[in-house]
Design an enzyme around this catalytic site. Structure first.
Site, PDB file in Angstrom:
ATOM      1  N   ASN A 274      51.986 121.549  31.657  1.00 25.55           N
ATOM      2  CA  ASN A 274      51.574 120.188  31.990  1.00 25.55           C
ATOM      3  C   ASN A 274      52.623 119.583  32.898  1.00 25.55           C
ATOM      4  O   ASN A 274      53.823 119.804  32.707  1.00 25.55           O
ATOM      5  CB  ASN A 274      51.461 119.316  30.731  1.00 25.55           C
ATOM      6  CG  ASN A 274      50.290 119.695  29.859  1.00 25.55           C
ATOM      7  OD1 ASN A 274      49.458 120.506  30.226  1.00 25.55           O
ATOM      8  ND2 ASN A 274      50.226 119.095  28.680  1.00 25.55           N
ATOM      9  N   GLY A 275      52.187 118.762  33.856  1.00 24.17           N
ATOM     10  CA  GLY A 275      53.127 118.115  34.760  1.00 24.17           C
ATOM     11  C   GLY A 275      52.918 118.564  36.192  1.00 24.17           C
ATOM     12  O   GLY A 275      51.919 119.217  36.526  1.00 24.17           O
TER      13      GLY A 275
ATOM     14  N   HIS B  52      35.456  83.236  48.628  1.00 25.75           N
ATOM     15  CA  HIS B  52      36.388  83.799  49.606  1.00 25.75           C
ATOM     16  C   HIS B  52      36.041  85.248  49.929  1.00 25.75           C
ATOM     17  O   HIS B  52      36.924  86.099  50.066  1.00 25.75           O
ATOM     18  CB  HIS B  52      37.823  83.677  49.088  1.00 25.75           C
ATOM     19  CG  HIS B  52      38.277  82.274  48.911  1.00 25.75           C
ATOM     20  ND1 HIS B  52      38.781  81.511  49.942  1.00 25.75           N
ATOM     21  CD2 HIS B  52      38.256  81.468  47.818  1.00 25.75           C
ATOM     22  CE1 HIS B  52      39.074  80.296  49.492  1.00 25.75           C
ATOM     23  NE2 HIS B  52      38.759  80.248  48.205  1.00 25.75           N
TER      24      HIS B  52
ATOM     25  N   CYS C  70      45.900 116.982  30.529  1.00 24.80           N
ATOM     26  CA  CYS C  70      46.053 118.383  30.162  1.00 24.80           C
ATOM     27  C   CYS C  70      46.502 118.503  28.711  1.00 24.80           C
ATOM     28  O   CYS C  70      47.066 117.577  28.147  1.00 24.80           O
ATOM     29  CB  CYS C  70      47.038 119.124  31.049  1.00 24.80           C
ATOM     30  SG  CYS C  70      46.725 119.002  32.812  1.00 24.80           S
TER      31      CYS C  70
ATOM     32  N   LYS D 169      36.071  98.958  31.589  1.00 22.51           N
ATOM     33  CA  LYS D 169      35.347  99.724  30.559  1.00 22.51           C
ATOM     34  C   LYS D 169      34.012 100.223  31.084  1.00 22.51           C
ATOM     35  O   LYS D 169      33.625 101.368  30.848  1.00 22.51           O
ATOM     36  CB  LYS D 169      35.121  98.858  29.308  1.00 22.51           C
ATOM     37  CG  LYS D 169      36.282  98.804  28.375  1.00 22.51           C
ATOM     38  CD  LYS D 169      36.578 100.179  27.785  1.00 22.51           C
ATOM     39  CE  LYS D 169      38.029 100.298  27.400  1.00 22.51           C
ATOM     40  NZ  LYS D 169      38.976 100.378  28.487  1.00 22.51           N
TER      41      LYS D 169
ATOM     42  N   LYS E 246      43.228 110.640  28.771  1.00 27.64           N
ATOM     43  CA  LYS E 246      43.694 109.625  27.828  1.00 27.64           C
ATOM     44  C   LYS E 246      45.131 109.235  28.111  1.00 27.64           C
ATOM     45  O   LYS E 246      45.489 108.064  28.081  1.00 27.64           O
ATOM     46  CB  LYS E 246      43.568 110.175  26.399  1.00 27.64           C
ATOM     47  CG  LYS E 246      43.973 109.192  25.315  1.00 27.64           C
ATOM     48  CD  LYS E 246      42.992 108.047  25.217  1.00 27.64           C
ATOM     49  CE  LYS E 246      43.297 107.127  24.061  1.00 27.64           C
ATOM     50  NZ  LYS E 246      42.424 105.938  24.093  1.00 27.64           N
TER      51      LYS E 246
ATOM     52  N   ARG F 204      42.456 114.180  26.177  1.00 28.75           N
ATOM     53  CA  ARG F 204      43.469 114.041  27.223  1.00 28.75           C
ATOM     54  C   ARG F 204      42.884 114.258  28.619  1.00 28.75           C
ATOM     55  O   ARG F 204      43.528 113.951  29.620  1.00 28.75           O
ATOM     56  CB  ARG F 204      44.608 115.035  26.969  1.00 28.75           C
ATOM     57  CG  ARG F 204      45.377 114.739  25.694  1.00 28.75           C
ATOM     58  CD  ARG F 204      46.435 115.782  25.432  1.00 28.75           C
ATOM     59  NE  ARG F 204      47.515 115.729  26.400  1.00 28.75           N
ATOM     60  CZ  ARG F 204      48.588 114.949  26.282  1.00 28.75           C
ATOM     61  NH1 ARG F 204      48.702 114.149  25.253  1.00 28.75           N
ATOM     62  NH2 ARG F 204      49.540 114.976  27.188  1.00 28.75           N
TER      63      ARG F 204
END
Length: 607
Positions: free
Chosen positions: A100-101, A503, A2, A484, A602, A27
């Site tokens: 945010n949060g 395995h 955010c 990636k 991010k 972000r």
């Protein structure tokens, strides 16, 4: 995760908010919105989707009051929708909040407010904050915000405006980053520095439970007791050009090409007279000499750097090193003590689980050394010592140069600790630094493989499953290579220690399955080749990333050869670049949003 922006000044408010939000797109988000004052009205415009949609909706706005807040939301409570987007408001539409949060007790608060007749229009925890501020409002906006946040449990960074206070923005934070940009006749709030860089390099870094009142010509910061506090101005070193693509198609490609210089910059700051020098890290020689155990804690890409760090430190120091995912370390009742060293890794310095793990270790007396790329971040401020990676601003969600510079930090720490512990002398220490410098410089040659890797990517983009295998340091590189590819191309990929194939994993190999073999460590090449022969016998198509001189004839269908370097232990610095380029070009050829992959952020600032 955010993004928050806020502005008060003389500029046109909508363009400033949109420009700031664009600089926070990395972000991660799935909806966006702004709120601003126009005469005596509070206007809110928001929508699901990319910022380009919001930008179209706000085009041409001419507000008489140049004050507003904006937000890019990454959905937590409630699906991505116009209604759940921020800003959220109270019933009278007099107060707007961006947040945010995560508010952990929002259900309890919502029930109490509902009992008082307050009606909710969204599924978000943020709407609770707007109603709560209004509930406590009695003429003072700062006081109402202070009372409201005293009832919140969880994490928050909030920005608040009210039509009853057309000359003020109020903001506050706890466990979620928030900065204040200081201008002349204007001030800003933002969840990260890039949003304010076009206007100022002077910022206040808010601490937990601080509240701030912004006006055009002043900023007042209060602690949790509402006592004004003096804040030190933090001078941002980054240039605005670092937030631009510089002619590259994507930030990710630009940042891959910046890796050679970033490695050299990271190394040069901790070298003196040709030897490793870590005096700035606040570590005492006696502590390092007595050290018997090191914990490495991180998340995601930084965790993979930590896996490399474990191999390097154990090999050179011959002491026990544990590497943990931060979110697991928090809950496993670790045995860390005051005699141990914890190394915390975070590109942003704001990773919530990593911060919590660091605080847990500090509470037990352990020395916490941070490897971070962001001066002024929470981790950099709270750690006992800081090793700054000099990667510069990293915008693409998928980390590239930050990862490589984290590896460089471990190589330097290994050399410095070895010297302090008497395991190498001055001559050997200088040789290590010389080899590291040579390896960092050689990464420029790896970029010459770009066209070849692009052709391999074109061949591989229709794969449904890809496996990366290796042993030792090559397995550590396989972990990051797999991440990636999956995070930006959305192809399912997994990394396995090559010896684990029999395995269970080999059951997934069928005709045409793409397997990447990583072979850079001489003592392990023959063992890994045997594993590649096993998957080849079952129809796998094999691409090999190998050090120069490795004999892979008869097993590899395609080979990416790394330039020769003085010491093979440094091949992870070189080897990650082809893997990043491979993931990049697969993503581009598939038409994915390279810099802003779906569902990802991010900086992960919530648990």
């Amino acid at each position: 995760m955010c993004g928050i922006v806020g502005y008060i000044g003389e500029r046109k408010v909508a363009p400033v908010l949109i420009k700031g939000l664009k600089r926070l797109e990395y972000r991660g988000y799935d909806s966006a919105g702004i709120a601003y004052l126009d005469d005596n009205d509070l206007k809110v415009i928001k929508s699901k989707g990319r910022l380009s949609i919001l930008e179209g909706l706000v085009a041409g706005i001419e507000a008489k009051n140049t004050i507003g807040i904006g937000h890019t939301r990454w959905a937590t409570h409630g699906e991505p929708s116009d209604e759940n987007s921020h800003p959220q408001t109270n019933e009278e539409n007099s107060i707007a909040v961006v947040h945010n949060g995560i508010i952990e007790n929002y259900i309890e608060l919502k029930e109490k407010l509902t009992e008082k007749g307050i009606k909710f229009t969204s599924q978000t925890d943020t709407e609770v904050i707007a109603h709560l501020i209004n509930y406590y409002y009695n003429g003072g906006l700062v006081e109402a915000v202070a009372k409201a946040i005293s009832k919140l449990e969880g994490s928050y960074a909030i920005g608040v405006i009210s039509k009853h206070h057309p000359d003020s923005i109020v903001c506050a934070r706890k466990d979620s980053p928030l900065i204040i940009g200081l201008g002349k006749g204007e001030n800003f709030i933002a969840s990260d520095i890039p949003a304010v860089l076009p206007y100022t390099k002077d910022v206040y870094l808010l601490e937990d439970k601080e509240i701030a009142l912004l006006e055009k010509n002043s900023v007042t910061v209060y602690d949790k007791t509402m006592t004004p506090v003096e804040k030190e101005v933090f001078k941002v070193e980054w240039d605005i050009e670092q937030a631009e693509k510089g002619g590259y198609a994507h930030f990710m490609l630009k940042e891959i090409h910046e890796e050679p210089q970033s490695l050299l910059d990271t190394l040069s700051q901790v070298v003196k007279n040709g030897k490793p020098c870590i005096d700035s890290l606040n570590l005492k020689d006696e502590f390092i000499k007595k050290l018997k155990k090191i914990y490495i804690v991180a998340c995601g890409t930084a965790y993979h750097a930590g896996v490399v760090g474990k191999y390097i430190l154990e090999r050179s120091l011959r002491i026990c090193v544990e590497v943990d995912i931060a979110s697991e370390f928090r809950y496993r009742n670790s045995l860390i003590t005051k005699d141990d060293l914890m190394i915390i890794i975070s590109q942003s310095g704001e990773t919530a689980d990593t911060i919590a793990a660091m605080r847990e270790a500090k509470s037990r007396g352990a020395f916490c050394l941070a490897i971070v790329n962001s001066p002024g971040s929470t981790i950099s401020r709270e750690a006992d010592g800081v090793f700054y990676t000099r990667a510069g601003m990293e915008i693409a969600v998928a980390s590239t140069k930050a990862y490589d510079t984290q590896l460089m930090a471990f190589y330097v720490l290994s050399a410095a600790f070895s010297k302090i512990r008497g395991l190498v002398d001055d001559k050997e220490a200088k040789k290590i630094i010389s080899s590291l410098t040579s390896a960092a410089t050689t990464t420029k040659m790896v970029l010459d493989l770009e066209e070849k890797i692009k052709r391999i990517a074109a061949f591989s983009l229709n794969q449904r499953n890809v496996f990366f295998i290796g042993r030792g340091l090559d397995y550590a590189l396989a972990l990051e290579s797999s991440l990636k590819l999956k995070e930006i191309s959305y192809i399912h990929s997994e990394a396995y220690a090559a010896g684990e194939l029999k395995h269970g994993t080999i059951a997934l190999i069928e005709k045409g399955t793409l397997v990447f073999g990583i072979l850079t460590q001489k003592d392990l090449i023959d063992k890994t080749i045997s594993n590649l022969q096993e998957v080849k016998a079952r129809g796998a198509y094999i691409i090999v990333l190998a050090a120069e001189g490795a004999n892979v004839e008869g097993v590899a269908d395609r080979v990416i050869t790394l330039p020769k370097i003085e010491d093979e232990i440094y091949y992870p610095l070189l080897g990650v670049i082809p893997m990043q380029l491979f993931a990049y070009y697969v993503s581009v050829l598939k038409g994915c949003d390279v810099d802003k992959p779906r569902n990802l952020a991010k900086s992960v600032t919530v648990e």
